[in-house]
Design an enzyme around this catalytic site. Sequence first.
Site, mmCIF file in Angstrom:
data_model
loop_
_atom_site.group_PDB
_atom_site.id
_atom_site.type_symbol
_atom_site.label_atom_id
_atom_site.label_comp_id
_atom_site.label_asym_id
_atom_site.label_seq_id
_atom_site.Cartn_x
_atom_site.Cartn_y
_atom_site.Cartn_z
ATOM 1 N N CYS A 26 0.795 -1.100 0.054
ATOM 2 C CA CYS A 26 -0.083 -0.109 0.016
ATOM 3 C C CYS A 26 0.604 1.429 0.056
ATOM 4 C CB CYS A 26 -0.839 -0.085 1.273
ATOM 5 S SG CYS A 26 -2.212 0.996 1.243
ATOM 6 N N HIS A 58 -3.467 -5.822 0.892
ATOM 7 C CA HIS A 58 -2.877 -5.878 2.288
ATOM 8 C C HIS A 58 -2.562 -7.564 2.753
ATOM 9 C CE1 HIS A 58 -2.207 -1.661 4.061
ATOM 10 N NE2 HIS A 58 -3.304 -1.665 2.991
ATOM 11 N N GLU A 73 -0.531 -8.833 4.630
ATOM 12 C CA GLU A 73 -0.386 -8.814 6.286
ATOM 13 C C GLU A 73 -1.903 -8.964 7.007
ATOM 14 O OE1 GLU A 73 -0.886 -4.446 5.882
ATOM 15 O OE2 GLU A 73 -0.303 -6.420 4.603
#
Length: 229
Positions: free
Chosen positions: A86, A194, A196
Amino acid sequence: MKFAVLVFPGSNCDIDCYKAVEDAIGEEVDYVWHTATDLSAYDCILVPGGFSYGDYLRCGAISRFAPVMNEVAKAAEQGKYILGICNGFQILTEAGLLPGALIRNMSLKFRCHDTVLKVANADTPFTRDYAPGEEIVIPIAHGEGNYYCDEETLASLQANNQIVFTYGSNPNGSLGDIAGICNEGGNVIGMMPHPERAVDSLLGSEDGKRMFTSILKAWRDRHDAAAIR
């Protein structure tokens, strides 16, 4: 294997990245402040999402000049693994470590939801645990995720197989539905979604976990090969 999670003023996904490394692969990980001038101890550098320096001027435009980015460039040249997520992707393009730019979403709205990605290149250190063409679910959260480059750069990305992820349904107007790209060496990747935030089914998807297992396997293979030599 040892991971560094960079922290800039305004980063807000640094904790997510740290916990993803801990939970997905259980490897050593440190927060590294943006003023750091030595990344030699680390095998993989994560440049997290957020709003570094409040996104003033342009997203990533100020972070690009942080002292730690000189070390990130050196690490990239050394073949170490670098993942920008990002705002981290935006920083890597501003720093010239990846081509192109991230501009305002075509809708001019912030988009925050799960999205389907297609694995366009499963032959990188970050994607080896995925199947070519596999569709995965990874969340997005961005207002400036619209990837843009000129025609010559796009042709080069396509010819060199540098487009790593594409959107199933384009949420931001990105050229060629591009969600993530890598450098020619394949050791530097930037992506707007994302991974994660997708390492456990409790989060809605664990499809991002394999990015971290892929990195670990790639490092172990390289480490074992070096030991044999």
